[in-house]
Enzyme design. Structure first.
Site, short mmCIF file in Angstrom:
data_model
loop_
_atom_site.label_atom_id
_atom_site.label_comp_id
_atom_site.label_asym_id
_atom_site.label_seq_id
_atom_site.Cartn_x
_atom_site.Cartn_y
_atom_site.Cartn_z
N LYS A 194 1.91 50.61 -4.01
CA LYS A 194 1.98 49.18 -3.78
C LYS A 194 1.72 48.86 -2.31
CE LYS A 194 5.50 48.11 -7.29
NZ LYS A 194 4.77 47.06 -8.03
N ARG B 205 6.47 50.25 -18.72
CA ARG B 205 6.16 50.40 -20.15
C ARG B 205 6.21 51.86 -20.58
NH1 ARG B 205 0.60 47.46 -19.00
NH2 ARG B 205 2.03 46.61 -17.43
#
Length: 506
Positions: A281, A355
């Site tokens: 990130k 996920r």
């Protein structure tokens, strides 16, 4: 906190502060009118002279109230009567309690249960008072050397006009107190730094809840060795690059009369820090990635509220906990992982890790043959683009379950918005090399993330709550919100009510 209920003549009530809601340019509510009569029209004169503007959220402290038993009187503006709705009611509550938090008072009496709200009863209003009290008084300063003064308020008495409403107000306050405690717990877990709140720390929290429950909560912790034997490879793949070992945390509450009654399952994403892994990130605001476990935190908070309320349901709470870090062992873009369900996943972006831990947790939930499954996750930035910071995103493979959650959110004033989960979106997850990819591109990112999860929720009614926009705030007010503990707790209470109706009908 204590939330007793009181009836009787408000003019004779002895308290440090009596809190009275007032509408703008409208008749005084019953309690305010009685106080006005007993104090030589004190409230009426303040309004008539313009000394107090009852604009929504305005407050005015009257330090001396002649003719009244209270030491202080706090007037709270409700705005225009014909515009009074839930949001305004809550705003007025927050303003009143914010003022009280700055006063040297240990107790107060509030007359908010008589504020007229369409389709909201005394119990709901009492619940909102209790929740607002916790929300206002919450502090997180355990790492500060110099701590701000702690509010003295310890008891908020609910004043009701009718004796017949006392029981309902008491029950509403009991629920609100439990939910408020759960929200506070969730906020604290979210606000803790990632060097403290690790997967092992969350496991310790679960065990502490179990020990404090008096046997009502059974806790099982699956460590990495157990997860390896189980075949939970995608959960493990997320934590491979971290020195902190991953955990699958399972908490079971059996409150239904029939221990074999199908449980409701809550699953929380517990990424205690998310660097993005190899798909690193940007550095800006990366500190806020400690909040990436707020889905897990909300599950803990809901369990805490459930243990306080003790509803007659069966509940299983699952937390998939890992830390997503880059190192030589970390999962790489292009790697293919076999899930616990047996499907293979091509990991195209290691920053789509939530996920991956949730899919194994969803498969693990199959063994409980659940009545419903709800997963909660700070899953996609796309949810913030779509819904901002007001509504959580809701997607489901069962319309009835979705409607139940939407209704619970409206009741708890912790709202969600239903997004589509159409088959056409599933094509975005096609992979040239595996059964599916872990991302579907930029378009409809929140929906394709839910599409991914839906592949692992094909044997039970399932819903997904994307709380990326609602779990915490940035900027000067940075901190965890505690959402959606209110929604989840209300959902469980509604299932208890439904079961009671079905039992009576049979």
């Amino acid at each position: 906190m204590e939330f007793p209920v009181k009836t009787g003549n408000p003019a004779k009530i002895e308290t440090a502060c009596l809190v009275i809601p007032v509408f703008k340019e409208a008749e005084l509510l019953p309690t305010a009118a009685r106080l006005d009569d007993a104090s030589e029209k004190l409230i009426g004169q303040l309004l008539e002279r313009g000394d107090f503007d009852a604009k929504l959220g305005n407050v005015q402290l009257i330090p001396f109230a002649p003719g009244l038993g209270t030491e202080r009187l706090l007037l709270v503006g409700l705005g225009e009567r014909d515009k009074c709705q839930e949001a305004g009611f809550r705003k007025a509550l927050d303003a009143a309690l914010g003022a009280l938090a700055g006063l040297p008072v240990d107790d107060c009496v509030m007359a908010f249960t008589e504020v007229p709200l369409a389709e909201r009863d005394v119990a709901w209003k009492a619940r909102m008072v209790a929740e607002a009290t916790h929300r206002t008084l919450y502090r997180f300063d355990e790492f500060k050397s110099e701590k701000a003064p702690t509010p003295r308020l310890e008891r908020v008495t609910l004043l009701v006009s009718e004796d017949g409403d006392a029981a309902a107000a008491g029950e509403g306050a009991r629920i609100g107190d439990a939910v408020g405690e759960g929200i506070d717990y969730t906020r604290t877990l979210g606000n803790l730094p990632a060097n403290v709140c690790t997967p092992r720390y969350l496991a310790d929290q679960a065990e502490a809840l179990g020990q404090a429950s008096g046997g009502a909560l059974e806790v099982e912790i699956l460590d990495e060795e157990a997860l390896e034997a189980l075949g939970a490879n995608t959960l493990l793949s997320v934590g491979r690059g971290s020195a902190e070992p991953s955990r699958l945390i399972v908490m079971k509450y059996q409150g239904a009369e029939d221990p074999d009654e199908a449980p409701h399952v809550l699953i929380g994403k517990g990424i205690t820090f998310d660097t993005g892994g190899i798909s690193l990130k940007p550095g800006e605001a990366m500190d806020e990635m400690k909040f990436d476990m707020c889905g897990a935190a909300s599950v803990f908070g809901t369990v805490k509220a459930t243990l306080a309320i003790r509803p007659s349901i069966n509940l299983v709470a699952i937390v998939a906990a890992a830390e997503n870090m880059p190192d030589g062992r970390a999962t790489k873009p292009g790697d293919i992982i076999k899930t616990l369900k047996g499907l293979s996943v091509e990991v195209l972006n290691t920053d789509a890790e939530g996920r991956l831990v949730l899919c194994d947790a969803l498969t693990y939930a199959e063994r409980f043959e659940p009545a419903s499954v709800v997963d909660i996750a700070t899953l996609t930035g796309a949810a913030i683009i779509a819904l901002g910071h007001h509504a959580s995103g809701l997607l489901s493979n069962d319309d009835d379950l979705a409607l139940d959650l939407l209704e619970a959110g409206e009741t708890a004033w912790d709202r969600a918005w239903h997004l589509p989960l159409w088959d056409e979106y599933q094509e975005q997850l096609d992979s040239n090399f595996a059964d599916l990819a872990n991302i579907g591109g930029r378009p409809a990112g929140t929906i394709t993330a839910a599409c991914f999860l839906s592949r692992f929720a094909d044997t039970f009614p399932w819903a997904h709550l994307d709380i990326a926009g609602t779990a915490w705030a940035s900027g000067k007010q940075k901190g965890a919100s505690g959402r959606p503990v209110g929604l989840l707790t209300q959902y469980l209470l509604d299932r208890e009510a439904d079961a009671s109706v079905e039992t009576e009908a049979s």
